[in-house]
Every structure is written in structure tokens, then in C-alpha cells.
Design a protein around this motif. Structure first.
Motif, PDB file in Angstrom:
ATOM      1  N   THR A  11      12.230 133.667 -35.275  1.00  0.00           N
ATOM      2  CA  THR A  11      13.444 134.316 -34.801  1.00  0.00           C
ATOM      3  C   THR A  11      14.599 134.012 -35.750  1.00  0.00           C
ATOM      4  N   ALA A  12      15.638 134.793 -35.626  1.00  0.00           N
ATOM      5  CA  ALA A  12      16.814 134.586 -36.461  1.00  0.00           C
ATOM      6  C   ALA A  12      17.576 133.330 -36.047  1.00  0.00           C
ATOM      7  N   ALA A  13      17.393 132.892 -34.813  1.00  0.00           N
ATOM      8  CA  ALA A  13      18.090 131.699 -34.322  1.00  0.00           C
ATOM      9  C   ALA A  13      17.544 130.464 -35.034  1.00  0.00           C
ATOM     10  N   ARG A  14      18.443 129.608 -35.447  1.00  0.00           N
ATOM     11  CA  ARG A  14      18.047 128.377 -36.112  1.00  0.00           C
ATOM     12  C   ARG A  14      18.559 127.193 -35.311  1.00  0.00           C
ATOM     13  N   ARG A  15      17.847 126.090 -35.424  1.00  0.00           N
ATOM     14  CA  ARG A  15      18.311 124.865 -34.789  1.00  0.00           C
ATOM     15  C   ARG A  15      19.593 124.405 -35.468  1.00  0.00           C
ATOM     16  N   GLN A  16      20.377 123.641 -34.751  1.00  0.00           N
ATOM     17  CA  GLN A  16      21.569 123.038 -35.342  1.00  0.00           C
ATOM     18  C   GLN A  16      21.567 121.557 -35.001  1.00  0.00           C
ATOM     19  N   ALA A  17      21.681 120.741 -36.022  1.00  0.00           N
ATOM     20  CA  ALA A  17      21.687 119.294 -35.830  1.00  0.00           C
ATOM     21  C   ALA A  17      22.954 118.863 -35.102  1.00  0.00           C
ATOM     22  N   GLU A  18      22.817 117.795 -34.331  1.00  0.00           N
ATOM     23  CA  GLU A  18      23.968 117.299 -33.574  1.00  0.00           C
ATOM     24  C   GLU A  18      24.908 116.443 -34.412  1.00  0.00           C
ATOM     25  N   ALA A  47      15.985 125.909 -47.145  1.00  0.00           N
ATOM     26  CA  ALA A  47      16.185 125.786 -45.694  1.00  0.00           C
ATOM     27  C   ALA A  47      15.284 126.746 -44.926  1.00  0.00           C
ATOM     28  N   ASP A  48      15.147 127.966 -45.408  1.00  0.00           N
ATOM     29  CA  ASP A  48      14.326 128.961 -44.725  1.00  0.00           C
ATOM     30  C   ASP A  48      12.837 128.639 -44.847  1.00  0.00           C
ATOM     31  N   THR A  49      12.400 128.264 -46.030  1.00  0.00           N
ATOM     32  CA  THR A  49      10.991 127.936 -46.248  1.00  0.00           C
ATOM     33  C   THR A  49      10.535 126.801 -45.347  1.00  0.00           C
ATOM     34  N   GLY A  79      22.940 128.769 -62.260  1.00  0.00           N
ATOM     35  CA  GLY A  79      23.515 130.101 -62.380  1.00  0.00           C
ATOM     36  C   GLY A  79      23.866 130.666 -61.017  1.00  0.00           C
ATOM     37  N   TRP A  80      23.743 131.987 -60.908  1.00  0.00           N
ATOM     38  CA  TRP A  80      24.081 132.705 -59.684  1.00  0.00           C
ATOM     39  C   TRP A  80      22.992 133.691 -59.349  1.00  0.00           C
ATOM     40  N   ALA A  81      22.884 134.015 -58.066  1.00  0.00           N
ATOM     41  CA  ALA A  81      21.932 135.029 -57.601  1.00  0.00           C
ATOM     42  C   ALA A  81      22.530 135.695 -56.365  1.00  0.00           C
ATOM     43  N   CYS A  82      21.916 136.776 -55.957  1.00  0.00           N
ATOM     44  CA  CYS A  82      22.294 137.414 -54.697  1.00  0.00           C
ATOM     45  C   CYS A  82      21.560 136.699 -53.573  1.00  0.00           C
ATOM     46  N   SER A  83      22.272 136.342 -52.541  1.00  0.00           N
ATOM     47  CA  SER A  83      21.681 135.631 -51.423  1.00  0.00           C
ATOM     48  C   SER A  83      20.703 136.522 -50.667  1.00  0.00           C
ATOM     49  N   ASN A  84      19.611 135.926 -50.218  1.00  0.00           N
ATOM     50  CA  ASN A  84      18.693 136.654 -49.343  1.00  0.00           C
ATOM     51  C   ASN A  84      18.871 136.237 -47.881  1.00  0.00           C
ATOM     52  N   ARG A  85      19.917 135.477 -47.602  1.00  0.00           N
ATOM     53  CA  ARG A  85      20.251 135.131 -46.214  1.00  0.00           C
ATOM     54  C   ARG A  85      20.659 136.416 -45.505  1.00  0.00           C
ATOM     55  N   PRO A  86      20.065 136.707 -44.358  1.00  0.00           N
ATOM     56  CA  PRO A  86      20.336 137.985 -43.682  1.00  0.00           C
ATOM     57  C   PRO A  86      21.813 138.246 -43.399  1.00  0.00           C
ATOM     58  N   THR A  87      22.587 137.212 -43.119  1.00  0.00           N
ATOM     59  CA  THR A  87      23.992 137.417 -42.768  1.00  0.00           C
ATOM     60  C   THR A  87      24.918 137.423 -43.974  1.00  0.00           C
TER      61      THR A  87
END
Length: 107
Positions: A11-18, A47-49, A79-87
Motif C-alpha cells: 500500500t501507499a501508506a508507510r509506517r512512521q517511527a515514533e 527506503a522503498d526497497t 548528481g541529480w535524478a528525477c524522483s520516482n516517489r509517487p508524491t
């Protein structure tokens, strides 16, 4: 219906550390492994992998993680790249590559 259990959907939802320290302890080894590989990567790719949690303050802590890794000599900017993060809508992001010191530390 062969009786097999399908793979769970990601899912697109990710855990978030406290808290920051717990988050850092979980993500640090994965980024050291990425640095030791010698390949170029973005934070999101690692992070995604590895399905890593987001830090308590994602806007600040991801960048802080990479600054710590750079200051410790494990990564350098590549260097730089285009992000593949959906948002991120393909916005530009920094890419990183592990240093020789990171490869030696993994050996």
C-alpha cells in the motif's frame, strides 16, 4: 482458486517511527549497505526497497540522515535524478554513491 495465498499488496501508506533514535537505528544499516554496494542511489529507492519507515519529521530527517552519512565519510554526492516517489511528481532529487571507505568497512 488453487489454495495458494497471494502476496500481500503493498500500500501507499508507510509506517512512521515514533522517535528519531529508533528510526535512525533501523535505517542506518540499510543505507550503509547501499553505500557499500558502490552504486548510485536516492534516499527513496533505499527506503522503498527495504520498506523503511518514515522518520518522525520526514521533511527534515531524511536530509539529516544523508548529511550524517556524508559527514561520516560513507557517501558522496553523485548528481541529480528525477524522483520516482509517487508524491514527488518527478522533481529533482540528489543522488548518492558510496565511498571507498564504505566499501572497505563492508569487507
Amino acid at each position: 482458486m488453487d489454495g495458494s495465498i497471494p502476496e500481500p499488496r503493498r500500500t501507499a501508506a508507510r509506517r512512521q517511527a515514533e522517535d528519531y533514535e529508533t528510526w535512525l537505528a533501523e535505517v542506518w544499516p540499510k543505507f550503509l549497505d547501499a553505500a557499500a554496494s558502490g552504486r548510485t542511489f536516492t534516499c527513496y529507492e533505499i527506503a522503498d526497497t527495504h520498506r523503511l519507515p518514515d522518520p518522525p519529521n520526514p521533511q527534515a530527517h531524511w536530509g539529516r540522515l544523508m548529511t550524517l552519512l556524508k559527514d561520516e565519510g560513507y557517501v558522496r554526492t553523485a548528481g541529480w535524478a528525477c524522483s520516482n516517489r509517487p508524491t514527488a511528481h518527478h522533481s529533482g532529487v540528489r543522488t548518492w554513491r558510496g565511498t571507498a571507505a564504505a566499501r572497505r568497512a563492508a569487507a
